[in-house]
Design an enzyme around this catalytic site. Sequence first.
Site, mmCIF file in Angstrom:
data_model
loop_
_atom_site.group_PDB
_atom_site.id
_atom_site.type_symbol
_atom_site.label_atom_id
_atom_site.label_comp_id
_atom_site.label_asym_id
_atom_site.label_seq_id
_atom_site.Cartn_x
_atom_site.Cartn_y
_atom_site.Cartn_z
ATOM 1 N N LYS A 1 45.797 46.272 27.930
ATOM 2 C CA LYS A 1 47.127 46.763 27.563
ATOM 3 C C LYS A 1 47.597 46.173 26.246
ATOM 4 O O LYS A 1 48.301 46.841 25.483
ATOM 5 C CB LYS A 1 48.138 46.463 28.671
ATOM 6 C CG LYS A 1 47.913 47.306 29.913
ATOM 7 C CD LYS A 1 49.133 47.381 30.800
ATOM 8 C CE LYS A 1 48.867 48.317 31.973
ATOM 9 N NZ LYS A 1 49.889 48.272 33.005
ATOM 10 N N LYS B 1 47.892 59.748 35.828
ATOM 11 C CA LYS B 1 49.007 60.510 35.245
ATOM 12 C C LYS B 1 49.142 60.275 33.753
ATOM 13 O O LYS B 1 49.809 61.026 33.067
ATOM 14 C CB LYS B 1 50.310 60.153 35.944
ATOM 15 C CG LYS B 1 50.735 58.727 35.653
ATOM 16 C CD LYS B 1 51.686 58.182 36.659
ATOM 17 C CE LYS B 1 51.728 56.688 36.570
ATOM 18 N NZ LYS B 1 51.156 55.982 37.661
ATOM 19 N N LYS C 1 38.957 58.330 36.503
ATOM 20 C CA LYS C 1 39.837 58.429 37.665
ATOM 21 C C LYS C 1 41.031 59.322 37.348
ATOM 22 O O LYS C 1 41.431 59.446 36.182
ATOM 23 C CB LYS C 1 40.290 57.041 38.142
ATOM 24 C CG LYS C 1 41.409 56.426 37.367
ATOM 25 C CD LYS C 1 42.081 55.300 38.161
ATOM 26 C CE LYS C 1 43.390 54.936 37.477
ATOM 27 N NZ LYS C 1 44.248 54.033 38.175
HETATM 28 P P1 ATP Z 1 47.821 55.204 35.553
HETATM 29 O O1 ATP Z 1 47.745 56.617 35.989
HETATM 30 O O2 ATP Z 1 48.781 54.987 34.434
HETATM 31 O O3 ATP Z 1 46.472 54.591 35.359
HETATM 32 P P2 ATP Z 1 48.083 54.543 38.239
HETATM 33 O O4 ATP Z 1 48.253 55.937 38.723
HETATM 34 O O5 ATP Z 1 46.767 53.849 38.436
HETATM 35 O O6 ATP Z 1 48.487 54.415 36.738
HETATM 36 P P3 ATP Z 1 49.316 52.324 39.566
HETATM 37 O O7 ATP Z 1 50.773 52.036 39.756
HETATM 38 O O8 ATP Z 1 48.505 51.352 38.767
HETATM 39 O O9 ATP Z 1 49.253 53.747 38.926
HETATM 40 O O10 ATP Z 1 48.614 52.526 40.964
HETATM 41 C C1 ATP Z 1 49.288 52.563 42.180
HETATM 42 C C2 ATP Z 1 48.251 52.554 43.283
HETATM 43 O O11 ATP Z 1 47.533 53.797 43.328
HETATM 44 C C3 ATP Z 1 47.205 51.456 43.122
HETATM 45 O O12 ATP Z 1 46.970 50.864 44.381
HETATM 46 C C4 ATP Z 1 45.993 52.205 42.620
HETATM 47 O O13 ATP Z 1 44.802 51.560 42.983
HETATM 48 C C5 ATP Z 1 46.130 53.563 43.298
HETATM 49 N N1 ATP Z 1 45.494 54.637 42.519
HETATM 50 C C6 ATP Z 1 45.848 55.060 41.291
HETATM 51 N N2 ATP Z 1 45.060 56.070 40.854
HETATM 52 C C7 ATP Z 1 44.158 56.289 41.845
HETATM 53 C C8 ATP Z 1 43.063 57.223 42.013
HETATM 54 N N3 ATP Z 1 42.742 58.098 41.080
HETATM 55 N N4 ATP Z 1 42.369 57.186 43.164
HETATM 56 C C9 ATP Z 1 42.675 56.302 44.122
HETATM 57 N N5 ATP Z 1 43.689 55.407 44.034
HETATM 58 C C10 ATP Z 1 44.428 55.387 42.918
#
Ligand code: ATP
Length: 340
Positions: free
Chosen positions: A121, A206, A203
């Site tokens: 970051k 958003k 993955k």
């Molecule tokens: P960004 O999209 O900005 O990378 P994020 O969607 O990963 O952010 P976080 O707040 O970091 O958002 O994640 C919230 C939870 O959702 C965490 O426990 C993370 O492991 C899970 N998570 C996020 N994306 C995925 C995914 N594609 N598949 C499974 N679990 C996910």
Amino acid sequence: MSEDVLKKEKKPIIFSAIQPSGTITLGNYLGALKNWVSLQDSHDCIFAIADLHAITVRQEPAQFRRNIIEAYALLLACGIDTKKTLFFIQSHVHTHAELAWILNCYTQFGELSRMTQFKDKSQRHTDNVNVGLFAYPCLMAADILLYQADLVPVGADQKQHLELARDVAERFNGVYGNTFKLPDGYYPPVGARIMSLQDPTRKMSKSDENANSWVAVLDKPEDIMRKFKRAVTDSEAVVKYGENKLGVNNLMGIYSSVTGKSGEEIEREFEGKGYGDFKTAVAEAVIEELRPIRERYERFIADKAYLEEQYTKCAEIALKISARTLDKAMKKIGFIKGKH
Ligand code: ATP
Ligand code: LTN
């Protein structure tokens, strides 16, 4: 959940939190939230909206306020139940920021410098490499340690932070005697890593600039259908798991996660059928899974008084529980107990 429940029944304690960063995706839901919901009967769960963590990046005040309340309402709509679970907004419970400061003083600069999320970051946002971004894992450690949590459900990206929480707790316990429980990670069963619909090597996220690559929990049915119909697959036209079939694997994983069907059952169901039918079926299953959530969300978000009642009640209990740990830690360090 009342304070007594935590005292009497000896269920393992779970703590987790999610940042109020706007959209909640199908990845967040299947990878984290759905799992949180199902843990509520077997564990004493404590969940929070991590708004203090969110200001490590600059937030626009009106949007930030909306994101916090929308995240709270959406998690209730997903099935977080305040009769069983403590579910509050992190900044409402002042012990979190207080213990975080203390833990800062028991964490080494070198340890935090090694955190890959910080390295990542700080390289991506060179204009705002603030101290909060650096100390972020200490606040996360405080969240967890305050409740003497046994288990912390997190995605792989948070594993290093959790290990840091354990290291800091162990160090503190070593100096002052047993104060904090050492938490373990709780990683969701396989299939919970949902990939992008447009590039299944990445993955679902958003922050992906291509909005067709992710589905939001609150997306309209027609948008969900369109995104799945455009999902990247391959030219083989056979619905089965395979090494070079990342797109199909991902769709099968989503379908399995939503319907509970095994890989074999899915393969049998779509034998002799093309990807068109398969994609439509996956989209329909996701639409039906998310429909009641969207409906409940609309009701919750329109009832601010109800939301306030829930997060206030939970924060009061969370404060009492967490203050015990904070008091204990402060006493051991040698602070003189004040009136408040
Ligand atoms: P960004 O999209 O900005 O990378 P994020 O969607 O990963 O952010 P976080 O707040 O970091 O958002 O994640 C919230 C939870 O959702 C965490 O426990 C993370 O492991 C899970 N998570 C996020 N994306 C995925 C995914 N594609 N598949 C499974 N679990 C996910
Ligand atoms: N850093 C986490 C959110 C988070 C968290 C926590 C998770 C804040 N405090 C305590 C588990 C335990 C994230 O960004 N996903």
